[in-house]
Design a protein around this motif. Structure first.
Motif, PDB file in Angstrom:
ATOM      1  N   TYR A 222     -21.446   8.986  79.092  1.00  0.00           N
ATOM      2  CA  TYR A 222     -21.239  10.179  78.460  1.00  0.00           C
ATOM      3  C   TYR A 222     -22.207  10.855  78.152  1.00  0.00           C
ATOM      4  N   GLU A 223     -22.702  12.213  79.410  1.00  0.00           N
ATOM      5  CA  GLU A 223     -23.302  12.809  79.358  1.00  0.00           C
ATOM      6  C   GLU A 223     -22.509  14.568  79.740  1.00  0.00           C
ATOM      7  N   LYS A 224     -23.055  15.311  78.830  1.00  0.00           N
ATOM      8  CA  LYS A 224     -22.559  17.111  79.046  1.00  0.00           C
ATOM      9  C   LYS A 224     -24.138  17.504  80.419  1.00  0.00           C
ATOM     10  N   TYR A 225     -23.581  18.215  80.557  1.00  0.00           N
ATOM     11  CA  TYR A 225     -23.476  19.389  82.072  1.00  0.00           C
ATOM     12  C   TYR A 225     -23.919  20.871  81.930  1.00  0.00           C
ATOM     13  N   PRO A 226     -24.511  21.686  82.536  1.00  0.00           N
ATOM     14  CA  PRO A 226     -24.770  22.974  81.828  1.00  0.00           C
ATOM     15  C   PRO A 226     -23.807  23.416  82.136  1.00  0.00           C
ATOM     16  N   ILE A 227     -23.307  25.070  81.441  1.00  0.00           N
ATOM     17  CA  ILE A 227     -22.015  25.202  82.343  1.00  0.00           C
ATOM     18  C   ILE A 227     -22.307  26.113  83.204  1.00  0.00           C
ATOM     19  N   ASN A 228     -21.047  26.303  84.485  1.00  0.00           N
ATOM     20  CA  ASN A 228     -21.977  26.994  85.725  1.00  0.00           C
ATOM     21  C   ASN A 228     -22.668  25.740  86.084  1.00  0.00           C
ATOM     22  N   VAL A 229     -22.599  24.440  85.797  1.00  0.00           N
ATOM     23  CA  VAL A 229     -23.320  23.772  87.237  1.00  0.00           C
ATOM     24  C   VAL A 229     -23.738  24.033  89.166  1.00  0.00           C
ATOM     25  N   GLN A 230     -23.873  24.259  89.690  1.00  0.00           N
ATOM     26  CA  GLN A 230     -24.452  23.885  90.868  1.00  0.00           C
ATOM     27  C   GLN A 230     -24.047  22.832  91.652  1.00  0.00           C
TER      28      GLN A 230
END
Lengths: 422, 291
Positions: A222-230
């Motif tokens: 379960y991980e979160k990535y930043p919004i607008n990730v490239q």
């Protein structure tokens, strides 16, 4: 020379601006739509009013909401209107464009109540807009039913008495995917969850984690990535190494498209993928083509459902009548907009009055099925009996209902075929 | 931790670095030569993406073959913009150039939103998303081609600057504007040509981006932060250092995501930026940052 050139450039640029501005504007918000029918009514019209974000970042589904509201008005007025006492009273709608701005939305809601004398309010397209507008409805004690953007919990956590919704909570959005998984034998055992680190996707992802565990599945990632990730190559490589049965990507369309593209590059395909939002946008098919197939996406409603409804007859009848009038298959946006107003109307008919305080009490006590699904409000104004659905993007039908299983219109593909076996 | 996974992440980081170097190339050139921090560079890149997308969607032209067309269009756009708009503020302080190009960024991105909407688009040829497997490692040809082009551009551009008349004139102008003028260099023209090259390089990045990823008008903003980091890593105006800068950033992000979770991916980029500015303000390969 350079001055003349500058002038030419400025004129061209100005012309471009003007033409772009003229060419690109959408429909102008109707400020007051006159009530239809009229001839067969005996009483004066009852005004319903609210905002629709027709411009700004929340405008994406504004046409669906607008049509959904008008569809209720036209349907009820075709039956002569609402029965109040011994009078049939037509419904009249007052629309404003809140421009996706919560402050504007709150001001317009106040204007609706104080200047337009509207006693029954609907919600706008996003949680943030409704968070602000609902404060005004509560202050003036006017019942407000949210059928647009009403998923965020914070709208209902404030002890308000006049704010209602039939919509699922953000934390329940992904439930249908996992509930569907639980019906498969052998039952999928492991789940990986990736989420955009933003309010709504994280609330959905947290809910998915809870649901998976409640169903006896193990959340292995379960991980979160930043919004607008490239770039999502690292989490995808990690998930691939863990090899879970189900992958959930909770987030926005762009990031979900990126995930699909990079999963293909890394030749990774779990047995089941669940992605809320993404595949419902038209960009899904245009950017991914057949690479977007087999993804399961939860929705709050499909017209394959078999709920009964006092006005339209049921979910399927709603769908058919809507399609006949507007020429497209309604999604949950339309049906929730329509039933938001239906709930206001049912409250009015139940107390047989137009006093907003009494209508509020009547709404709070509703317990029935509508085209949108079963309805019974809890003390916070939320629907305690939410029943959702899930589609799978199948090559022959991108809107194949696979959940609830009893309402399925397509055969679930599980496990999803590998990239090179398509 | 699986060794194969580490190699795959290393490769992914390298390929991401190629993209970042490509995105930053024109931005670095314009900043270094013109002393204009062209914040609207991402908007030029986005326009390059649309050119390739529409050529692909309407005529089926392969995204790689459309690169020269988008380069030419954006060269002309960049040339005209510098000649007739930005030249008016050529002597203005850096802060003014940031402000005006930021305005330009918002103008172009918003016009794109009005005209094309916020829909995501991608030039999606048959081979898009394909990958070749070698010893358990997956190599996606589209992104490898991007890396190759980034390599060719950084070295080609460095060579162009040192061995052609225009390149030498650009270099001379950067080193000493007055001396270049005294030597007969048409500075206004050189500035416009440099800005045009910057636009063409942005177009290459945008065209290739549209073949590998999906994009919308918001791409114009999304790449802004990464460009700054790469230029600082490379050293301002240091074209050869760009690839190194891009790769360092790409590896920091992919391994950072592995070590600290993908949630910190963007934070790591800026941590690298701050660390380099403190520890090695001249950039990794040692050229003075702001002369």
């Amino acid at each position: 020379m350079s001055r003349a050139g500058l002038r030419v450039f400025a004129i061209l640029f100005g012309a471009l601006l003007v033409s772009a501005a003229c060419g690109g504007t959408g429909t102008v918000a109707p400020t007051a739509t006159a009530g239809g029918g009229g001839a067969i009514t005996q009483g004066p019209p009852i005004k319903f009013g609210g905002n629709v974000a027709q411009t700004g970042p929340n405008a994406i589904f504004s046409q669906q909401f607008t049509d959904g509201y008008n569809f209720y008005k036209d349907t009820i007025n075709a039956k002569g209107g609402l029965l109040v006492g011994n009078q049939r009273r037509p419904v009249e709608l007052v629309f404003y464009d809140d421009k996706s701005d919560p402050t504007t939305g709150a001001k317009l809601t106040e204007k609706l109540i104080t200047e337009d004398k509207v006693d029954f309010i609907w919600g706008s397209n996003s949680s943030a807009l409704n968070f602000a507008a609902s404060v005004i409805a509560e202050k003036y004690q006017r019942p407000m039913v949210i059928g647009g953007g009403g998923a965020a919990d914070n709208i209902y956590d404030r002890g308000f008495k006049y704010v209602f919704t039939m919509m699922a909570a953000a934390g329940e959005y992904i439930d249908p995917v996992l509930d569907l998984a639980a019906t498969i034998t052998p039952k999928p055992q492991t789940v990986a969850i990736l989420s955009t680190n933003d309010l709504f996707p994280v609330a959905s992802a947290d809910g998915a984690k809870k649901r998976a565990e409640a169903l006896g599945m193990k959340v292995v990632y379960y991980e979160k990535y930043p919004i607008n990730v490239q770039d999502l190559t690292t989490p995808i490589a990690q998930v691939k190494a863990l090899n879970p049965d189900i992958l959930i990507v909770s987030g926005y369309t762009g990031e979900q498209i990126l995930a699909m593209k990079q999963m293909k590059e890394q030749r990774y395909m779990p047995k089941m993928i669940g992605m809320p939002n993404g595949p419902l946008a038209k960009d899904w098919a245009t950017t991914l083509g057949k690479d977007g197939d087999y993804v399961i996406y939860p929705v709050q409603w499909t017209q394959a459902m078999t709920w009964k409804d006092p006005l339209w007859g049921g979910s399927q009848e709603y769908g058919k009548q809507y399609q006949a009038k507007y020429g497209r298959v309604p999604q949950y946006f339309e049906v929730q907009a329509s039933t938001a107003l239906e709930i206001l109307g049912l409250g009015i008919e139940k107390c047989s009055c137009v006093d907003p305080v009494k209508v509020r009490d009547a709404i709070a006590g509703l317990n029935l099925e509508l085209a949108s699904g079963p309805l019974k409000f809890n003390a916070n104004g939320r629907n305690a009996t939410v029943a959702q659905a899930a589609y799978q993007v199948l090559p022959e039908n991108p809107l194949a209902v696979v959940f609830p299983v009893a309402n399925a219109t397509g055969k679930l593909v599980y496990p999803i075929p590998a990239w090179d076996k398509r | 931790m699986d060794g194969l996974l580490l190699v795959q992440i290393l490769l992914n980081g390298l390929l991401l670095g190629g993209l970042y170097a490509l995105v930053a190339a024109g931005f670095s050139l314009v900043w270094g030569v013109l002393n204009i921090v062209n914040v609207s560079h991402g908007a030029f890149m986005m326009l390059g993406g649309y050119i390739t997308y529409f050529l692909f969607a309407r005529t089926g032209l392969d995204p790689f073959l459309s690169v020269p067309i988008s380069m030419l269009v954006m060269f002309v756009a960049g040339y005209l913009l510098q000649r007739y708009v930005l030249n008016l503020i050529a002597r203005a302080p850096t802060f003014s150039t940031i402000t005006i190009t930021y305005g330009l960024l918002m103008l172009i991105a918003n016009l794109a939103l009005i005209i094309w909407g916020a829909d995501y688009r991608a030039a999606q040829p048959e081979y898009s998303g394909a990958s070749v497997e070698i010893a358990g490692i997956l190599l996606p040809p589209v992104r490898i081609a991007m890396f190759g082009i980034a390599l060719a551009i950084t070295f080609g551009l460095a060579r162009f600057m040192s061995s052609t008349d225009i390149g030498r004139a650009i270099t001379a102008t950067r080193m000493d504007l007055v001396a270049a003028q005294l030597s007969g260099v048409n500075v206004a023209r050189i500035f416009a040509v440099t800005f045009g090259i910057g636009g063409a390089l942005a177009a290459v990045a945008g065209s290739l981006y549209s073949a590998a990823y999906a994009f919308s008008p918001y791409l114009a903003y999304a790449v802004l932060g990464k460009m700054f980091v790469v230029v600082v890593l490379a050293g301002l105006g240091n074209i050869r250092g760009l690839l190194l800068g891009g790769i360092v950033l790409g590896l920091a992000e992919t391994f950072g995501a592995l070590a600290f979770g993908p949630g910190l991916q963007n934070a790591i980029s800026y941590l690298v930026l701050i660390a380099i500015l403190i520890v090695r303000p001249t950039g990794l390969s040692g050229k003075a940052f702001l002369q």
